[in-house]
Design a protein around this motif. Structure first.
Motif, short mmCIF file in Angstrom:
data_model
loop_
_atom_site.label_atom_id
_atom_site.label_comp_id
_atom_site.label_asym_id
_atom_site.label_seq_id
_atom_site.Cartn_x
_atom_site.Cartn_y
_atom_site.Cartn_z
N LEU A 1 0.83 -1.21 0.00
CA LEU A 1 0.00 0.00 0.00
C LEU A 1 0.87 1.26 0.00
O LEU A 1 0.54 2.24 -0.67
N ALA A 2 1.96 1.23 0.75
CA ALA A 2 2.87 2.39 0.77
C ALA A 2 3.41 2.66 -0.63
O ALA A 2 3.54 3.83 -1.04
N LEU A 3 3.70 1.61 -1.40
CA LEU A 3 4.21 1.79 -2.77
C LEU A 3 3.12 2.34 -3.69
O LEU A 3 3.40 3.15 -4.58
N LYS A 4 1.87 1.94 -3.48
CA LYS A 4 0.77 2.49 -4.27
C LYS A 4 0.61 3.99 -3.98
O LYS A 4 0.42 4.80 -4.92
N TYR A 5 0.68 4.33 -2.71
CA TYR A 5 0.54 5.74 -2.35
C TYR A 5 1.71 6.56 -2.87
O TYR A 5 1.54 7.71 -3.30
N ALA A 6 2.92 5.99 -2.82
CA ALA A 6 4.08 6.69 -3.37
C ALA A 6 3.89 6.95 -4.86
O ALA A 6 4.17 8.05 -5.36
N ALA A 7 3.40 5.94 -5.59
CA ALA A 7 3.17 6.10 -7.03
C ALA A 7 2.12 7.17 -7.31
O ALA A 7 2.28 8.02 -8.20
N TRP A 8 1.03 7.14 -6.55
CA TRP A 8 -0.03 8.14 -6.73
C TRP A 8 0.47 9.54 -6.41
O TRP A 8 0.19 10.51 -7.14
N LEU A 9 1.24 9.67 -5.34
CA LEU A 9 1.76 10.98 -4.95
C LEU A 9 2.72 11.53 -6.01
O LEU A 9 2.73 12.74 -6.27
N ARG A 10 3.50 10.65 -6.65
CA ARG A 10 4.42 11.11 -7.69
C ARG A 10 3.67 11.39 -9.00
O ARG A 10 3.84 12.45 -9.61
#
Length: 632
Positions: free
Chosen positions: A86-95
């Motif tokens: 989930l942290a990686l999904k949020y990182a991708a969305w934030l970028r």
């Protein structure tokens, strides 16, 4: 010649005596925890692994740990592997959606919930810096906090969006969007959350986090702003990771432990000492949405939490709840936090069957702290504990300096230097800084050099030295215990005597019918100094008259000069005014004093001590004081 076992048996009583006298075992555990934290931080810096993102990644990629529980929230469980993904999904969305870049500061205004944790981890994965906004803020205070952060993006929990609605909210939004940088505001609702959770995640490269040093900023956490606008305290990677590593070792946190907190994630307690601490070990964080006496113990029991976190007055509120046959039905072995008052300490342990209190003293912007792992009867009420070895090793790093007669300024001798207090003498706690490299340990307030500089004092005990001013009064005993006395400004002088507001509050807090008590000094016409006033909340169904009759005898536990002349019975449904982190606010009470017009407008009632009896305080009594006809 006596055999070795016989010699050892003969020496045991002496060794036990020396251990008890000098606290050798306790010091060994403390020093070991400090060394572990320091060594681990140094190694992480050398390896380029200071970012907290690496903590969850380490466990998520470990075959032995990936399935372990990372987070429990309202019955929903997340493993370390699930949390990492989930942290990686949020990182991708934030970028990709928000164009968040390395070293950018992003404002987060969220209630406690998993999404806030995924956002934090996603930002850290990108090398960005979260600015944690107090979700209780609105209007100009909210605008101020976002503006000083320099954020160009603000993520707001849908639960908090009411601060941007209505006439006042729209004005707040207008100010936010036009204050300095062009601010983008994203309301993070359920629809947005679903979008992010279906986003294709990716792991940002190590180059996003490389080159970070221990003194560098990891995030911004704001002061409560009880004496003005909140300030953004810079939390360094050193403070973030050292605290997490030290606390986990100090309380003996294991992977099998479950750490429960319902303290707000926008503050140091839950984010650093809760989230980061559990991640350094690989244990489980049990997150409550918000503190409530109705949900606290049910969540602790259902999750089988072994450690609970408290802050400020939360333990007092738990004690004030009606007793239950289930009070001791829990797996809690340690209650960890700060601000547990002596009048609550023993009662809390006994009622809920908690063997150990892990009390500490520190501040978000501070450079040190004190710690007391208290079991049994000894050490109750202390915020710190040092044995002989620890006192010798750390004695130069922390001092208690004598104050002037008014307890407002540090006292200096004829040579212009401060004087260290004797045992059992209250003074201001000072933490030593490197005068040639202050920034290594003290980063201060973000973009506020004036406020940062005011916390540093030089030429204290010798020419050229430097110390951090805590603004708090403490005293230490010969047996190594440290006790919090007051914030500077909370103590007051009456009848040529200094009165500790905290000590008086503790006496009032022991009364079985008083739920909350806050003591402060008030200025009176035609009188020198400040007169004591205790604001209290009475527990129903006890009547005001019952407490009124008992208090006159109850305060005889105090010296005559320390007995509050006035008692203010607070009638507001929420009780005494508090910060979002459950610390009492005295400013408004102190400003209103005992002026009946100001006190009565909010429905509160005043009593005063007349002829050694508390009686109602009326308009004629106030006029007598103003006219100089009454001398107290």
């Amino acid at each position: 010649m006596a055999p070795p076992l016989a010699l050892l048996a003969a020496a045991l009583p002496l060794l036990s005596y020396l251990d008890a006298k000098h606290q050798l075992t306790y010091d060994y555990a403390m020093i070991s925890s400090m060394l572990y934290a320091r060594i681990r931080c140094t190694l992480l810096e050398r390896r380029g692994r200071l970012c907290p993102f690496y903590c969850i990644e380490e466990h998520a990629l470990s075959p032995a740990d990936c399935g372990r529980l990372f987070l429990i929230y309202q019955g929903r469980e997340y493993s370390y592997k699930e949390g990492y993904e989930l942290a990686l999904k949020y990182a991708a969305w934030l970028r990709e959606r928000c164009n968040v870049q390395r070293n950018e500061i992003i404002a987060i205004d969220f209630m406690n919930k998993p999404a806030m944790i995924w956002i934090l981890l996603g930002l850290w994965a990108l090398g960005a810096k979260p600015a944690l906004i107090n979700y209780n803020l609105e209007g100009d205070r909210l605008v101020h906090c976002v503006k000083i952060s320099t954020a160009r993006l603000m993520l707001i929990d849908a639960e908090v969006k009411k601060v941007l609605e209505g006439a006042e909210g729209e004005e707040t939004r207008r100010k936010l969007e036009t204050a300095g940088t062009s601010l983008e505001i994203i309301i993070f609702d359920e629809a947005t959350e679903r979008v992010v959770e279906t986003w294709k995640g990716f792991r940002p490269g190590d180059e996003e986090r490389d080159g970070v040093k221990l003194p560098d900023m990891a995030l911004l956490i704001y002061t409560s702003g009880t004496t003005g606008m909140p300030k953004g305290a810079i939390v360094s990677f050193l403070k973030l990771l050292y605290a997490g590593c030290f606390v986990s070792a100090w309380v003996g946190l294991k992977k099998s432990d479950k750490f429960y907190t319902c303290m707000p994630l926008y503050h140091t307690a839950a984010t650093i000492l809760g989230l980061v601490t559990t991640m350094t070990v690989g244990s489980t964080l049990v997150l409550g949405h918000k503190f409530s006496t109705k949900t606290f113990w049910p969540e602790v029991r259902s999750s089988q939490a072994t450690v609970i976190q408290y802050v400020g007055e939360t333990c007092r509120y738990l004690l004030a709840a009606p007793p239950s046959p289930d009070d001791k039905d829990n797996n809690v072995k340690i209650a960890f936090g700060n601000g547990l008052r002596p009048d609550v300490w023993v009662r809390f342990k006994e009622r809920f069957g908690i063997p150990t209190i892990a009390e500490f003293y520190a501040s978000t912007e501070g450079t040190s702290g004190s710690w007391n792992l208290q079991k049994g009867e000894w050490g109750v009420g202390a915020v710190g504990r040092n044995g002989s070895i620890l006192s010798l090793l750390l004695g130069g790093g922390v001092k208690i300096a004598r104050m002037d007669a008014e307890n407002t300024e540090l006292f200096r001798d004829g040579n212009g230097f401060c004087i260290q207090c004797d045992y059992d003498e209250a003074g201001e706690v000072l933490w030593k800084l490197d005068p040639n490299d202050i920034g290594t340990s003290y980063q201060g307030y973000f973009q506020n050099p004036k406020a940062s500089g005011e916390k540093v004092i030089r030429d204290v005990f010798q020419k050229g030295d430097a110390y951090f001013r805590t603004g708090d009064l403490q005293k230490r005993t010969r047996d190594g215990l440290w006790y919090f006395m007051d914030r500077i400004g909370d103590s007051y002088r009456w009848k040529s005597e200094n009165v500790s507001a905290s000590e008086v509050s503790d006496v009032f807090g022991l009364h079985p019918a008083i739920v909350e008590a806050s003591v402060y000094g008030v200025a009176l016409p035609n009188h020198d100094g400040r007169c004591g006033c205790a604001a209290i909340v009475i527990s129903p169904p006890t009547s005001d008259d019952e407490v009124l009759q008992e208090l006159s005898k109850w305060v005889t536990k105090l010296p005559r000069f320390a007995r509050p002349i006035f008692v203010r019975v607070v009638k507001a449904p929420g009780g005494l005014e508090k910060t979002g982190n459950y610390k009492l606010i005295k400013g408004r009470l102190r400003d209103e004093g005992v002026d009946l017009e100001k006190v009565g407008i909010v429905g509160d009632v005043l009593w005063w001590l007349k002829n050694d009896e508390y009686v109602p305080f009326g308009k004629r009594d106030w006029e007598g004081i103003v006219g100089g006809k009454v001398k107290l």
